[in-house]
Design a protein around this motif. Structure first.
Motif, PDB file in Angstrom:
ATOM      1  N   THR A   3       0.865  -1.185   0.000  1.00  0.00           N
ATOM      2  CA  THR A   3       0.000   0.000   0.000  1.00  0.00           C
ATOM      3  C   THR A   3       0.900   1.233   0.000  1.00  0.00           C
ATOM      4  N   SER A   4       0.318   2.325  -0.458  1.00  0.00           N
ATOM      5  CA  SER A   4       0.993   3.619  -0.344  1.00  0.00           C
ATOM      6  C   SER A   4      -0.046   4.599   0.172  1.00  0.00           C
ATOM      7  N   LYS A   5       0.398   5.800   0.447  1.00  0.00           N
ATOM      8  CA  LYS A   5      -0.533   6.816   0.953  1.00  0.00           C
ATOM      9  C   LYS A   5      -1.793   6.909   0.101  1.00  0.00           C
ATOM     10  N   PHE A  20      -9.112   6.247  -5.110  1.00  0.00           N
ATOM     11  CA  PHE A  20      -7.706   5.939  -4.762  1.00  0.00           C
ATOM     12  C   PHE A  20      -7.028   5.425  -6.035  1.00  0.00           C
ATOM     13  N   THR A  21      -5.735   5.148  -5.939  1.00  0.00           N
ATOM     14  CA  THR A  21      -4.993   4.713  -7.127  1.00  0.00           C
ATOM     15  C   THR A  21      -4.611   3.248  -7.018  1.00  0.00           C
ATOM     16  N   GLY A  33       7.871  -1.708 -17.689  1.00  0.00           N
ATOM     17  CA  GLY A  33       8.882  -1.352 -16.689  1.00  0.00           C
ATOM     18  C   GLY A  33       8.431  -0.229 -15.775  1.00  0.00           C
ATOM     19  N   GLU A  34       7.108   0.025 -15.743  1.00  0.00           N
ATOM     20  CA  GLU A  34       6.604   1.065 -14.835  1.00  0.00           C
ATOM     21  C   GLU A  34       5.335   0.560 -14.152  1.00  0.00           C
ATOM     22  N   TYR A  35       4.968   1.262 -13.074  1.00  0.00           N
ATOM     23  CA  TYR A  35       3.653   1.022 -12.492  1.00  0.00           C
ATOM     24  C   TYR A  35       2.668   1.955 -13.186  1.00  0.00           C
ATOM     25  N   LEU A  36       1.586   1.393 -13.686  1.00  0.00           N
ATOM     26  CA  LEU A  36       0.546   2.198 -14.334  1.00  0.00           C
ATOM     27  C   LEU A  36      -0.425   2.669 -13.249  1.00  0.00           C
ATOM     28  N   PRO A  37      -0.445   3.971 -12.997  1.00  0.00           N
ATOM     29  CA  PRO A  37      -1.347   4.440 -11.934  1.00  0.00           C
ATOM     30  C   PRO A  37      -2.777   4.582 -12.471  1.00  0.00           C
ATOM     31  N   ILE A  38      -3.707   3.831 -11.932  1.00  0.00           N
ATOM     32  CA  ILE A  38      -5.111   3.952 -12.338  1.00  0.00           C
ATOM     33  C   ILE A  38      -5.856   4.613 -11.184  1.00  0.00           C
ATOM     34  N   ARG A  39      -6.078   5.915 -11.348  1.00  0.00           N
ATOM     35  CA  ARG A  39      -6.752   6.665 -10.271  1.00  0.00           C
ATOM     36  C   ARG A  39      -8.202   6.863 -10.680  1.00  0.00           C
ATOM     37  N   ARG A  40      -9.084   6.479  -9.851  1.00  0.00           N
ATOM     38  CA  ARG A  40     -10.499   6.664 -10.116  1.00  0.00           C
ATOM     39  C   ARG A  40     -11.289   6.424  -8.831  1.00  0.00           C
ATOM     40  N   ARG A  41     -12.548   6.701  -8.957  1.00  0.00           N
ATOM     41  CA  ARG A  41     -13.435   6.403  -7.847  1.00  0.00           C
ATOM     42  C   ARG A  41     -13.849   4.940  -8.030  1.00  0.00           C
TER      43      ARG A  41
END
Lengths: 703, 703
Positions: free
Chosen positions: B471-473, B522-523, B551-559
């Motif tokens: 987990t992250s913030k 959250f993401t 080679g990256e984390y894909l940030p999926i931010r949504r409700r």
């Protein structure tokens, strides 16, 4: 009727005749007085004078017989230069360092009570021994007689340490070793101590040194001392006596040479016992592998273990074969030789792939940058092949010996004779790195606490004249080519001189002038090196009709007359060589060879090439195409450089990710450059610089 | 005026109400009596339940925070199978062997006076420790609770040996070690003994084991004992106290985890002191290199020395960074990581090129057949990358971790869970040879006296659920893909479940169902592996518009709403990979990778190929061309095999002369064959057979 005039005349003539006779007789008497002792001296048997590097005159299974070192004078040329460097620079400077490091004091502290601790590893005694052997070899050639005085003094120091039993080794006197360990007197020469203690190794080198010194001078003091040590071992150790073990083989060779020198069978028997391994001694398999001793030699099936130990053991075993003709030995030796030469030898003749245990690797395990290839192992390899050659007269052994001599051995001493390689990589980043190239972190160093290599090179270069020829029942074998004069005789005693004129290995022409004392039919076996396809031979100006095959001795049988000329023309075109594809690090790469010399790229000689690891050589249909050669007098003591078109890739190719999908690789494009190769033996004689022997190749036309 | 009827009625109602109330009140009382203790129990702090493989909740420089092992249930699939094998086969069988070899008796002889000599190397205590840790990891998942009894008993045996000082290590009690050496009591924990004696190593593993056991059970007995040993060291050793040294790093990690678990700063300080090296201790450079300890960690510039020691030291140093944010540490760690990953890591993630010292080699020194790649080193590599990932959230660390996990770690245990690799070559002749592959001469063995690897694999597979997410913030990181259910919460405490459905690594589709306890923004950080070009992501059935970078984390931010679906499609087409041209043994060769799995050729699967060393792969323009893949249920526990056209050359090419002029090579002609690749981790599970990862390539169209 008497005529007074005639009588006076007769008296006068008679008187004059008497006076003349008297004068001549007096002169004769004076001459005889002066000459007889010289003649008598000449009649005293001096067998030592005629003995070669190894003495095979009475070895029943030697097909070839050695000639003494003094029988050949090496004249100005390739080896004269290296021998001069060895005797004038290496021998004096190494002596100074041996003294400075206390390796002679190790004797003095025992004999003269000199109050110093013992210095260096357990086997330091062998360094003065091998140094004396080197001096003795040069003395046999008549070189630098002034070195004899130091050798004499040192022999005094050595003999003074000998105990009444004959024991002579400075490491175990109940006092601490350099690393603080103490071996009790009672533990000397026990299997547990022999396994690592090198007493056997000291005896072996003492014997070799003392015999060489005897052959140089006729003096027997040192020889007698060495024989006393051997006698002690022969008396107390062996089957039904105390068990003995060669922890570092060499004593086998030493003992058999002592047998050859003295005719005392007990030394041969002791060597046989050691070669056979004493089954009463129980050692871990890893030690048996590492030391190449402890099981019957004839049970060995693979070349393995510590490379120097293995080479010395095989040399000793071949000596044993030469004396006994034991076919089990020959079969084992042949098998081990094939295993070595077909799967475990570097193209330089270097032996020993692994830093771990300075050892042979598995078949085809021949890393370049991490190659160990200890100089001593290649010297041991020369010794072994020399003996195999004597047993068989087969040129494949000479090919290997020459490969080792010109490359893996020769690289061991710097051009100025003051720096030495211990390990000999075939690729180097040139940087100083304590993990590679040498225990000291640099390629060449003036000194190693484990000093084996420098004096080993000295004794090898000293002995070199003795390696150039052999005799056989029916003639003369010519093994090596260099400017030289052989002044010796055939095996029936009839005198023979052979003069060689050549610029070998830089040029391929060798002119031999064969001068028997009188017209005589015999065979001159001319070695055609394995690399020399298309060699041509002329005798008396006429091309020989016999077929000339590389890798064989060409027998030229004829009635030789004084001054007969033989001309050998070897094709010295540079050749690209590939390795068996099972050699993982050489896959897709080629090495350059020219004559007996293996070449390398050293960064120093390249221009416009950023990174040696990023070049390739485009290869035409013929492996000898596209070369330019040029002798550069001022470069590295004078060497023939070889140039060829190369391709240099962007440095980027060797940066970034370690692994990448194939597409990337195919996009790379190179620039045309010129690659300049120098002989491998000459590398690392300038500022540290990257070096490589094996270079990637690409099909001609590639960019 | 009162109405009697009404009053009666009122009385009746009142009485009834009272009776009803009483009944309900009684029931309530009963309920309360029953429920309060449960409630109270639930209110008791149980921090151990929420702690991850490492506990980062309070680590100020951790960007990501671990989840506990129990938060993820791994369901039927790739890792479930391996974890089942580990807990059902490996853990019980290794326990039996640990007992048989007397490694628990090493405790009993001291506590119970059991009259047996001490067995095995000095560090045997760590084998039961690591075994208990493995059990504890599985207990955290709720697997095989019956194993707890053995762990409990063993913990009793261990604690019984602890001395009043806190000292706990069975090797040094003034009695002879297995090899006969005796260390006096007074010499314990002195720098000279710590350099080789592994007391520090025993403490480190004891701490890790005791903490894992505490996190599984809440029991503190073992943890308290380990802390007492640590307290003894913290009290008597350090700056201005007695000097201490990590002869085999791991204690740094152990101490910092103890700090995280107890909050006691002295453990972090002690770790810092050890990581910094005590300058009062004078050790040879070679030992400083080999042990990766003794000089300030921040002075390290290259990855070097014993690979396991180096990985554990780097893991400990990263732990230190996570607590302190010391930028000098981070700079050193970044530099060492790049050096490792760009120049010293095998394509399998294996670490340690050299058998000598089980050590890292020079840059690009990556021999295949002689690769050491100890299983433990790859496990140490996972630990280190896991910590670097926590510090940074950077997917390059996860890429390396996944590479190690699926290949260099996974290969370490046989498919049946009873045989283990110690060294992991990338090429093998398949024969038994005491000089290669393992000290025992075979690739996989049930037992090693130096047992580190088997229990290390067990604890890694046990802990695996804890590696799948962080987990992250602002949300959740998805690191690894496999059928599983996450039941945990975001960092604000709101519940979150994530279900994964996939057939990874055999297929590239992963379906995730995200179920927050309630709608919430959250993401979700979805890892796109470095090898996965062209990956596609759909959310709620719609292709994501964001760019998806490998080679990256894909940030999926949504409700996110309960039941939201994410679909990840990774391209699993096999890929040919080349190595940096400076890797001498991989030059001109390719390796096959499919998804996270590195493949190899094992002779067993080929037909019509005499010699694996004599095949090549013709390569088209695209590195992903010409493959057929097929899942074979019955093969090696079920694997996807990959087939490709190959060329087989006559065996003759790899026989005969080791070196030959180039012409020979160009004449060779091959036959078309089919090459069948299997995943590297699955090799050596049938009869011994040659194997290779790197295969020569030739341009397409070559014969």
């Amino acid at each position: 009727m008497a005529c007074p005039m005639r009588a006076r005349q007769i008296r006068f003539i008679w008187g004059q005749a008497m006076r003349t006779s008297f004068r001549y007789l007096s002169m004769l008497a004076v001459c005889l007085t002066l000459l007889v002792p010289v003649w008598l001296l000449a009649q005293t048997p001096q067998p030592w004078r005629d003995q070669g590097v190894i003495h095979l005159a009475n070895s029943p299974y030697a097909k070839l017989h050695t000639i003494p070192v003094h029988a050949v004078t090496i004249r100005d040329g390739f080896w004269a230069q290296r021998r001069k460097t060895a005797v004038e620079k290496s021998i004096p400077s190494i002596w100074k360092l041996i003294e400075e490091h206390g390796y002679v004091d190790n004797f003095r502290r025992l004999s003269k009570g000199k109050d110093v601790p013992r210095k260096g590893p357990v086997f330091t005694d062998t360094d003065p021994y091998k140094w004396i052997e080197g001096v003795a070899m040069f003395l046999q050639s008549g070189d630098r007689p002034e070195l004899r005085a130091i050798a004499e003094q040192t022999i005094d120091e050595i003999i003074a340490v000998q105990e009444p039993s004959g024991y002579l080794a400075t490491q175990f006197h109940g006092q601490p070793l350099a690393e603080g360990r103490v071996v009790a007197l009672k533990d000397r020469l026990t299997p547990a101590v022999l396994d690592w203690g090198h007493e056997d190794y000291c005896l072996g080198h003492m014997l070799q040194s003392a015999i060489a010194y005897y052959r140089a001078t006729g003096e027997t003091r040192f020889l007698d001392a060495a024989a006393r040590f051997a006698d002690y071992i022969a008396r107390d150790f062996g089957p039904e006596k105390k068990p003995f073990l060669a922890g570092h083989p060499v004593v086998e060779m030493g003992l058999i040479e002592l047998y050859r020198t003295t005719g005392q069978r007990r030394y041969l028997d002791l060597a046989a016992y050691i070669l056979n391994g004493d089954q009463r001694i129980d050692r871990p398999l890893q030690r048996v592998i590492y030391t190449f001793s402890g099981i019957p030699f004839t049970e060995r099936t693979h070349m393995q273990g510590h490379a120097v130990r293995a080479m010395y053991a095989c040399s000793g075993a071949t000596d044993y074969y030469l004396e006994t003709g034991d076919q089990k030995y020959w079969a084992t030796l042949e098998n081990l030789w094939r295993d070595t030469v077909n799967t475990k030898m570097y193209i330089t003749g270097g032996l020993g792939a692994r830093w771990e245990g300075e050892a042979f690797g598995d078949a085809y395990e021949l890393p370049n940058s991490r190659s160990y290839s200890e100089t001593c192992a290649a010297i041991g390899g020369m010794m072994w092949n020399w003996r195999m050659l004597a047993a068989s007269g087969d040129a494949r052994f000479t090919d290997v010996m020459e490969r080792m001599l010109y490359n893996a051995v020769n690289v061991g001493m710097s051009l100025d004779g003051t720096l030495y390689c211990y390990a000999n990589p075939l690729e180097s980043p040139g940087r100083t790195d304590p993990n590679r190239h040498s225990k000291e972190g640099t390629t060449r160093n003036p000194w190693y606490d484990v000093l084996c290599c420098p004096p080993n090179i000295e004794r090898t270069l000293g002995a070199l004249p003795g390696y150039m020829y052999s005799t056989s029942k029916d003639g003369l074998y010519v093994h090596l080519y260099d400017n030289s004069l052989l002044d010796w005789h055939l095996e029936d005693g009839s005198g023979l001189k052979v003069e060689q004129k050549t610029n070998y290995p830089w040029e391929g022409t060798v002119e031999l002038t064969v001068t028997p004392a009188k017209k005589k039919e015999f065979t001159v076996y001319l070695r055609i090196p394995g690399w020399a396809s298309g060699a041509k031979v002329q005798v008396g100006g006429k091309t020989l009709e016999q077929s000339v095959k590389p890798g064989e001795y060409l027998p030229i049988r004829r009635r030789w007359e004084p001054g007969d000329r033989v001309r050998l023309d070897l094709d010295m075109a540079p050749q690209l060589v590939t390795a068996n594809p099972q050699v993982a690090e050489d896959f897709g790469k080629v090495a350059l060879q020219r004559g007996p010399l293996v070449y390398c790229l050293e960064q120093n000689d390249q221009s416009g090439i950023e990174e040696l690891s990023e070049v390739a050589i485009p290869m035409g249909k013929k492996s000898t195409e596209g070369f330019q050669t040029e002798f550069r007098e001022g470069l590295l003591g004078g060497v023939e450089v070889v140039r060829h078109r190369g391709i240099a890739y962007e440095k980027a190719a060797s940066e970034g990710a370690l692994y990448r999908p194939v597409g990337f690789e195919q996009k790379k494009v190179g620039r045309d450059v010129e690659l300049t190769f120098i002989p491998y033996y000459a590398w690392a004689n300038r500022e540290p610089s990257p070096m490589r022997v094996w270079v990637p190749y690409v099909p001609a036309g590639t960019k």
